[in-house]
Design a protein around this motif. Sequence first.
Motif, short mmCIF file in Angstrom:
data_model
loop_
_atom_site.label_atom_id
_atom_site.label_comp_id
_atom_site.label_asym_id
_atom_site.label_seq_id
_atom_site.Cartn_x
_atom_site.Cartn_y
_atom_site.Cartn_z
N VAL A 1 0.83 -1.21 0.00
CA VAL A 1 0.00 0.00 0.00
C VAL A 1 0.87 1.26 0.00
O VAL A 1 0.58 2.22 -0.72
CB VAL A 1 -0.98 -0.01 1.19
CG1 VAL A 1 -1.63 1.35 1.38
CG2 VAL A 1 -2.05 -1.07 0.97
N ASP A 2 1.94 1.28 0.78
CA ASP A 2 2.85 2.42 0.78
C ASP A 2 3.39 2.69 -0.62
O ASP A 2 3.47 3.84 -1.06
CB ASP A 2 4.01 2.20 1.74
CG ASP A 2 3.66 2.44 3.19
OD1 ASP A 2 2.58 3.00 3.46
OD2 ASP A 2 4.47 2.05 4.06
N GLY A 3 3.76 1.64 -1.34
CA GLY A 3 4.26 1.80 -2.70
C GLY A 3 3.22 2.35 -3.64
O GLY A 3 3.49 3.26 -4.44
N LEU B 1 0.82 9.64 -5.17
CA LEU B 1 1.18 11.00 -4.75
C LEU B 1 2.17 11.60 -5.74
O LEU B 1 2.07 12.77 -6.11
CB LEU B 1 1.76 11.00 -3.33
CG LEU B 1 2.14 12.36 -2.76
CD1 LEU B 1 0.91 13.26 -2.63
CD2 LEU B 1 2.80 12.19 -1.39
N ARG B 2 3.12 10.82 -6.21
CA ARG B 2 4.12 11.30 -7.17
C ARG B 2 3.46 11.75 -8.47
O ARG B 2 3.73 12.83 -8.99
CB ARG B 2 5.15 10.19 -7.45
CG ARG B 2 6.07 10.47 -8.61
CD ARG B 2 7.19 11.40 -8.21
NE ARG B 2 8.12 11.51 -9.31
CZ ARG B 2 8.53 12.65 -9.83
NH1 ARG B 2 8.13 13.77 -9.32
NH2 ARG B 2 9.36 12.66 -10.84
N ILE B 3 2.56 10.93 -9.00
CA ILE B 3 1.86 11.27 -10.24
C ILE B 3 1.08 12.57 -10.06
O ILE B 3 1.12 13.47 -10.91
CB ILE B 3 0.91 10.13 -10.67
CG1 ILE B 3 1.73 8.94 -11.18
CG2 ILE B 3 -0.07 10.59 -11.73
CD1 ILE B 3 0.91 7.69 -11.39
N GLN B 4 0.39 12.66 -8.96
CA GLN B 4 -0.41 13.85 -8.68
C GLN B 4 0.46 15.10 -8.57
O GLN B 4 0.13 16.15 -9.09
CB GLN B 4 -1.18 13.64 -7.40
CG GLN B 4 -2.11 14.77 -7.06
CD GLN B 4 -2.88 14.43 -5.83
OE1 GLN B 4 -3.65 13.50 -5.83
NE2 GLN B 4 -2.63 15.17 -4.77
N ARG B 5 1.60 14.98 -7.88
CA ARG B 5 2.48 16.14 -7.70
C ARG B 5 3.08 16.59 -9.03
O ARG B 5 3.25 17.78 -9.27
CB ARG B 5 3.55 15.84 -6.67
CG ARG B 5 2.97 15.84 -5.24
CD ARG B 5 3.98 15.42 -4.20
NE ARG B 5 5.12 16.28 -4.08
CZ ARG B 5 5.16 17.43 -3.39
NH1 ARG B 5 4.08 17.84 -2.76
NH2 ARG B 5 6.26 18.14 -3.33
N VAL B 6 3.40 15.65 -9.90
CA VAL B 6 3.92 16.02 -11.22
C VAL B 6 2.86 16.78 -12.00
O VAL B 6 3.14 17.81 -12.63
CB VAL B 6 4.38 14.75 -11.99
CG1 VAL B 6 4.63 15.06 -13.46
CG2 VAL B 6 5.64 14.19 -11.35
N GLN B 7 1.60 16.31 -11.94
CA GLN B 7 0.51 17.00 -12.62
C GLN B 7 0.28 18.39 -12.01
O GLN B 7 0.09 19.37 -12.74
CB GLN B 7 -0.77 16.18 -12.54
CG GLN B 7 -0.71 14.91 -13.35
CD GLN B 7 -1.89 13.98 -13.09
OE1 GLN B 7 -2.66 14.17 -12.16
NE2 GLN B 7 -2.01 12.95 -13.92
N ASN C 1 -7.55 8.73 -5.10
CA ASN C 1 -7.29 8.39 -6.50
C ASN C 1 -6.69 6.99 -6.67
O ASN C 1 -6.78 6.41 -7.74
CB ASN C 1 -6.36 9.42 -7.16
CG ASN C 1 -7.05 10.74 -7.39
OD1 ASN C 1 -8.27 10.83 -7.42
ND2 ASN C 1 -6.26 11.80 -7.55
N ALA C 2 -6.06 6.47 -5.63
CA ALA C 2 -5.43 5.15 -5.71
C ALA C 2 -6.45 4.02 -5.51
O ALA C 2 -6.12 2.86 -5.70
CB ALA C 2 -4.33 5.03 -4.65
N SER C 3 -7.67 4.37 -5.15
CA SER C 3 -8.70 3.36 -4.92
C SER C 3 -9.10 2.70 -6.23
O SER C 3 -9.20 3.39 -7.25
CB SER C 3 -9.91 4.03 -4.28
OG SER C 3 -10.90 3.09 -3.97
N ARG D 1 2.14 6.73 6.00
CA ARG D 1 3.08 7.83 6.22
C ARG D 1 3.92 7.97 4.96
O ARG D 1 4.62 7.06 4.56
CB ARG D 1 3.98 7.56 7.41
CG ARG D 1 5.02 8.65 7.59
CD ARG D 1 5.76 8.49 8.87
NE ARG D 1 5.51 9.70 9.63
CZ ARG D 1 6.34 10.18 10.51
NH1 ARG D 1 7.44 9.54 10.80
NH2 ARG D 1 6.07 11.29 11.14
N LEU D 2 3.80 9.14 4.33
CA LEU D 2 4.55 9.41 3.11
C LEU D 2 5.35 10.69 3.26
O LEU D 2 5.00 11.58 4.03
CB LEU D 2 3.59 9.55 1.92
CG LEU D 2 2.79 8.31 1.53
CD1 LEU D 2 1.84 8.64 0.38
CD2 LEU D 2 3.70 7.17 1.14
#
Length: 122
Positions: free
Chosen positions: A20-22, A28-34, A89-91, A109-110
């Motif tokens: 789940v962390d992965g 989160l990474r995809i979202q932050r890039v967008q 969004n990961a759901s 925790r990220l």
Amino acid sequence: MPGVIQQERAHRVAMYMREVDGILGHSLRIQRVQDEAAKMKEAGHPVPLSTGWCDAVAVVRYDGKVVGVRDTQCASQELESEMRRAIMNASPLPPPPLIDHKEAYVYVRLYAPVATPGVDGN
């Protein structure tokens, strides 16, 4: 024998949490890039994103569907908003192991590192 069973349960939960962390870290990474690209387009120049640690509890149904996010504590309000969106969004996530109820509370925790606006040809 109970000790072995408890160890197996703990191992299954730990492996689930790692998975789940992965997934959520990638979301989160995809979202932050967008978000970074949209902010750069709007501002016309590189714009840094908020950074730091973010803790949350995802409410996950027995089938893996995320039905909510609770108890967030993040370095900033902006990062909290990003974390909530990334989790939703990961759901659906993989179904939680060993669930005895309709839903499970999954602690996440990220860390959102310092962004480098304008990198990779943006």
